[in-house]
Design a protein around this motif. Structure first.
Motif, PDB file in Angstrom:
ATOM      1  N   PHE A  24       0.371  -0.562   0.168  1.00  0.00           N
ATOM      2  CA  PHE A  24       0.483  -0.036   0.177  1.00  0.00           C
ATOM      3  C   PHE A  24       1.215   1.232  -0.191  1.00  0.00           C
ATOM      4  N   PRO A  25       0.086   1.954  -0.465  1.00  0.00           N
ATOM      5  CA  PRO A  25       0.766   3.782  -0.405  1.00  0.00           C
ATOM      6  C   PRO A  25       2.174   3.897   1.315  1.00  0.00           C
ATOM      7  N   LYS A  26       3.218   4.446   0.688  1.00  0.00           N
ATOM      8  CA  LYS A  26       3.993   5.253   2.219  1.00  0.00           C
ATOM      9  C   LYS A  26       4.289   6.648   1.981  1.00  0.00           C
ATOM     10  N   PRO A  27       3.221   7.282   2.164  1.00  0.00           N
ATOM     11  CA  PRO A  27       3.539   9.396   1.931  1.00  0.00           C
ATOM     12  C   PRO A  27       4.856   9.603   2.638  1.00  0.00           C
ATOM     13  N   PRO A  28       4.894  11.319   2.260  1.00  0.00           N
ATOM     14  CA  PRO A  28       6.191  11.010   3.230  1.00  0.00           C
ATOM     15  C   PRO A  28       5.886  11.494   4.547  1.00  0.00           C
ATOM     16  N   GLY A  29       7.010  11.540   5.159  1.00  0.00           N
ATOM     17  CA  GLY A  29       6.789  10.849   6.417  1.00  0.00           C
ATOM     18  C   GLY A  29       6.697   9.090   6.949  1.00  0.00           C
ATOM     19  N   HIS A  30       6.687   8.707   5.976  1.00  0.00           N
ATOM     20  CA  HIS A  30       6.641   7.381   6.682  1.00  0.00           C
ATOM     21  C   HIS A  30       8.099   6.567   6.503  1.00  0.00           C
ATOM     22  N   ILE A  31       8.519   5.192   7.199  1.00  0.00           N
ATOM     23  CA  ILE A  31      10.066   5.003   7.761  1.00  0.00           C
ATOM     24  C   ILE A  31      10.084   4.422   5.997  1.00  0.00           C
ATOM     25  N   LYS A  32       9.258   3.827   5.351  1.00  0.00           N
ATOM     26  CA  LYS A  32       9.908   3.201   4.304  1.00  0.00           C
ATOM     27  C   LYS A  32       9.683   4.348   2.546  1.00  0.00           C
ATOM     28  N   ASN A  33       9.318   5.432   3.347  1.00  0.00           N
ATOM     29  CA  ASN A  33       9.406   6.507   1.977  1.00  0.00           C
ATOM     30  C   ASN A  33      10.556   7.177   2.350  1.00  0.00           C
ATOM     31  N   PRO A  34      12.184   6.212   1.207  1.00  0.00           N
ATOM     32  CA  PRO A  34      12.824   7.582   1.862  1.00  0.00           C
ATOM     33  C   PRO A  34      13.441   8.815   1.261  1.00  0.00           C
ATOM     34  N   SER A  35      12.868   9.475   0.495  1.00  0.00           N
ATOM     35  CA  SER A  35      12.236  10.776   0.005  1.00  0.00           C
ATOM     36  C   SER A  35      11.996  11.442   0.704  1.00  0.00           C
ATOM     37  N   SER A  36      11.453  10.993   1.616  1.00  0.00           N
ATOM     38  CA  SER A  36      10.713  12.026   2.774  1.00  0.00           C
ATOM     39  C   SER A  36      12.545  12.431   4.315  1.00  0.00           C
ATOM     40  N   LEU A  37      13.164  11.688   4.230  1.00  0.00           N
ATOM     41  CA  LEU A  37      13.500  10.971   5.553  1.00  0.00           C
ATOM     42  C   LEU A  37      14.812  12.027   5.719  1.00  0.00           C
ATOM     43  N   PRO A  38      15.181  12.855   7.045  1.00  0.00           N
ATOM     44  CA  PRO A  38      16.201  13.042   7.311  1.00  0.00           C
ATOM     45  C   PRO A  38      17.230  12.574   7.704  1.00  0.00           C
ATOM     46  N   PHE A  39      17.636  10.992   7.031  1.00  0.00           N
ATOM     47  CA  PHE A  39      18.527  10.228   7.341  1.00  0.00           C
ATOM     48  C   PHE A  39      18.355   9.681   6.346  1.00  0.00           C
ATOM     49  N   THR A  40      19.660   8.952   5.795  1.00  0.00           N
ATOM     50  CA  THR A  40      19.510   7.653   4.459  1.00  0.00           C
ATOM     51  C   THR A  40      19.063   6.671   5.678  1.00  0.00           C
ATOM     52  N   THR A  41      18.831   5.326   4.325  1.00  0.00           N
ATOM     53  CA  THR A  41      17.844   3.893   4.856  1.00  0.00           C
ATOM     54  C   THR A  41      18.442   3.175   4.169  1.00  0.00           C
ATOM     55  N   CYS A  42      18.342   1.795   4.461  1.00  0.00           N
ATOM     56  CA  CYS A  42      18.606   0.635   3.907  1.00  0.00           C
ATOM     57  C   CYS A  42      17.116  -0.444   4.498  1.00  0.00           C
ATOM     58  N   TYR A  43      16.710  -1.022   3.570  1.00  0.00           N
ATOM     59  CA  TYR A  43      16.041  -1.991   3.640  1.00  0.00           C
ATOM     60  C   TYR A  43      15.928  -3.788   3.259  1.00  0.00           C
ATOM     61  N   GLU A  44      15.327  -4.174   4.697  1.00  0.00           N
ATOM     62  CA  GLU A  44      15.479  -5.719   4.392  1.00  0.00           C
ATOM     63  C   GLU A  44      14.764  -5.968   4.123  1.00  0.00           C
TER      64      GLU A  44
END
Length: 241
Positions: A24-44
């Motif tokens: 389902f959608p992950k809008p800005p602010g969601h932990i699975k939307n890296p475009s909106s986060l002020p830190f870099t992320t990696c996903y498993e």
């Protein structure tokens, strides 16, 4: 000459995310939307572990899959590990013990701190009040913290998309209205609440609107991850004396 240590395929990642299998959608602010986060992320991605499975059928077999995924993230060089669903609180201790970097699988881990700051019951907005048990609270060290819990299991749009996995498309205006109605019900029932915790990682995109409407401090996984990022990646302060 500056020498950098090699051995990693990708560099510069701060927060690793143990991610449930969801589309389902992950809008800005969601932990699975890296475009909106002020830190870099990696996903498993935890293939096969869906939101309904975790909420209603948590199994011991999930623990080893989570351990493997956490160790993989640690091996990729992340500085700390979180999760994409607050109900991973159930496995906080086991996963924290499996790696040597900080682990914070749920926004609920903030409950003792928030209670100490407010000296009042903490309001929890959760995907499902029926599924959120004392075991989840104990898992993040929050047993005994006074809380008031409001679930979204009766919210038609939220439940259909997120809790029952009936479809992937989501009406964000309806989700917002359902969340605001749930928050009003919580505060009407427990007017002494002085802060809210958003257990569900699908709710932080609405945190700004909630605060504008209800005027309370709001804690969620995205704000927590931002704080952890600052702790594990301390920067020099600008300014002068």
């Amino acid at each position: 000459m500056t020498k950098l240590q090699g051995g990693r395929n990708i560099c510069g990642v701060s927060i690793g995310v143990l991610s449930l299998d969801s589309h389902f959608p992950k809008p800005p602010g969601h932990i699975k939307n890296p475009s909106s986060l002020p830190f870099t992320t990696c996903y498993e991605i935890l293939d096969g572990i869906t939101v309904p499975e975790l909420l209603h059928h948590p199994k011991e077999e999930m623990i080893e899959r989570l351990r493997e995924a956490a160790r993989s993230l640690e091996g990729q060089g992340v500085r700390a590990i979180t999760g994409s669903c607050g109900f991973l609180a159930l496995f906080q201790r086991q996963i924290a013990e499996a790696v040597s970097i900080p682990v914070f699988l749920s926004s609920l881990i903030q409950l003792p701190m928030i209670h100490q700051m407010t000296r009042a019951p903490v309001g929890i907005l959760t995907a499902s009040a029926a599924a959120l048990t004392e075991r989840h609270l104990a898992g993040v060290g929050a047993a005994g913290v006074p809380v008031e819990i409001q679930g979204l299991e009766a919210a038609e749009e939220f439940a259909a998309v997120i809790l029952r996995n009936e479809r992937d498309d989501m009406d964000m205006d309806r989700i917002r209205a359902e969340l605001f109605a749930a928050t009003r019900a919580l505060l009407d029932r427990a007017p002494g609440i002085r802060a809210l915790v958003l257990e569900c990682t699908d709710l932080p995109p609405h945190a700004h609107g909630l605060q504008q409407e209800f005027g309370l401090p709001i804690f969620d996984l995205t704000t927590l991850a931002t704080m952890i990022d600052m702790a594990v990646r301390q920067q020099r302060y600008p300014g002068f004396t």
